[in-house]
Design an enzyme around this catalytic site. Structure first.
Site, PDB file in Angstrom:
ATOM      1  N   ALA A  91     -48.843 -77.869 -73.327  1.00  0.00           N
ATOM      2  CA  ALA A  91     -49.275 -76.494 -73.064  1.00  0.00           C
ATOM      3  C   ALA A  91     -48.079 -75.591 -73.346  1.00  0.00           C
ATOM      4  O   ALA A  91     -46.929 -76.046 -73.328  1.00  0.00           O
ATOM      5  CB  ALA A  91     -49.721 -76.370 -71.615  1.00  0.00           C
ATOM      6  N   GLU A  95     -52.644 -85.166 -72.966  1.00  0.00           N
ATOM      7  CA  GLU A  95     -53.893 -84.947 -72.229  1.00  0.00           C
ATOM      8  C   GLU A  95     -55.078 -84.708 -73.164  1.00  0.00           C
ATOM      9  O   GLU A  95     -56.180 -85.206 -72.917  1.00  0.00           O
ATOM     10  CB  GLU A  95     -53.719 -83.763 -71.259  1.00  0.00           C
ATOM     11  N   GLY A  97     -49.845 -81.434 -72.352  1.00  0.00           N
ATOM     12  CA  GLY A  97     -51.198 -81.125 -72.828  1.00  0.00           C
ATOM     13  C   GLY A  97     -51.561 -81.867 -74.109  1.00  0.00           C
ATOM     14  O   GLY A  97     -52.754 -82.075 -74.384  1.00  0.00           O
ATOM     15  N   GLU A 120     -44.192 -82.964 -67.255  1.00  0.00           N
ATOM     16  CA  GLU A 120     -44.347 -81.736 -66.471  1.00  0.00           C
ATOM     17  C   GLU A 120     -43.457 -81.651 -65.247  1.00  0.00           C
ATOM     18  O   GLU A 120     -42.977 -80.568 -64.912  1.00  0.00           O
ATOM     19  CB  GLU A 120     -45.819 -81.573 -66.042  1.00  0.00           C
TER      20      GLU A 120
END
Ligand code: CAA
Length: 258
Positions: free
Chosen positions: A63, A111, A108, A131
């Site tokens: 992200a 993910e 992300g 993260e």
């Protein structure tokens, strides 16, 4: 679209995340475009999707950290929901999705790959959920899908220690199905998508549904889910075609998605 391209190649759809200046990191705009692109896939024609990143260095580097850096608690939660909604749409997409992971798949990126049905990768791929090193938890499903895919112990080690893993290790622990030299990755993804696309589409979709829905419940209910989806294939033109071809010893089959 600015960051996501879509090409239909016969019965295969190719989605490419293309934001090279940030190693294909997912900001709100990329997430919005991914959502739109999924809505635009012609499900009458397309029988399998491939998802990849542009370039040879990164699939998706996570992200967007710059965008997240100033979010409030409420905005952080909303950003997580935005990603989760798109990834869940991808996961529940009626046709199979193959992630062709061509480099970094961090945060992300790991993910979104885990939201696909099947993952294959290039030798330079790197997977991880870094993260906690940024002061946050994984937020687009990483705490849930990683544990389900590779087991809680290994997922906890990767997440708590923010330990990234190589393509080889990802293969060894079952996070990816196969590792290819970079130049062979997309041909392999297309070959796999083609072998899915040549089978009866309703049967493939029902298999996906049976596996995914069955995994969310206990075995007794899961078997009932399978029975219904199995029964649902009968009386379709493609069931008749598939079985007639076998009985007539005919190799060529003409599945029409009906
Ligand atoms: N967000 C925003 N920008 C990113 C980014 C990200 N996740 N990853 C890379 N970039 C940008 C860099 O800031 C850099 O931009 P500038 O050239 O403008 O400085 C550009 O992409 C190239 O990156 P690097 O110079 O860092 O390239 P590198 O080869 O030295 O390192 C890397 C590559 C190891 C992937 C490194 O970029 C990196 O660690 N990226 C962040 C990975 C990460 O932590 N991902 C998780 C994000 S959090 C998340 O995803 C939360 C969630 O679950 C929802």
């Amino acid at each position: 679209m600015e960051f996501v391209t879509y090409e239909a190649e016969g019965q295969i759809g190719l989605i490419t995340i293309c934001r090279p200046k940030a190693l294909n990191a997912l900001n709100s705009a990329v997430l919005g475009e991914l959502d739109e692109v999924l809505d635009a896939v012609d499900l009458e024609e397309i029988r399998a999707l491939i998802l990849t990143g542009s370039g040879e260095k990164s699939f998706v580097a996570g992200a967007d950290i710059a965008e997240m850096s100033s979010l409030t608690k409420a905005e952080g939660e909303a950003f997580g929901k935005k990603g989760n909604d798109v990834f869940r749409k991808l996961e529940k997409f009626p046709i199979p999705v193959i992630a062709a992971v061509n480099g970094f798949a961090l945060g992300g990126g790991c993910e979104i790959a885990m939201s696909c049905d099947i993952r294959i990768c290039s030798e330079n791929a790197m997977f991880g959920q870094p993260e906690v090193g940024l002061g946050i938890t994984p937020g687009f499903g990483g705490t849930q899908r990683l544990a389900r895919l590779i087991g809680a112990g290994m997922a906890k080690e990767m997440i708590y220690a923010a330990r990234n893993i190589s393509a080889e290790e990802a293969y060894r622990i079952g996070l990816v199905n196969k590792v290819y030299p970079q130049e062979e990755l997309m041909p392999a993804a297309r070959k796999l998508a083609t072998s899915i696309a040549r089978n009866a589409p309703i049967a493939v979709r029902n298999s996906k549904k049976a596996i995914d829905e069955g995994l969310q419940t206990d075995i007794d209910q899961a078997i009932v889910i399978e029975e219904k989806l199995f029964g649902d294939c009968f009386e379709t033109a493609d069931q008749k075609e598939g079985m007639s071809a076998f009985l007539e010893r005919r190799k060529e089959k003409n599945f029409i998605n009906k």
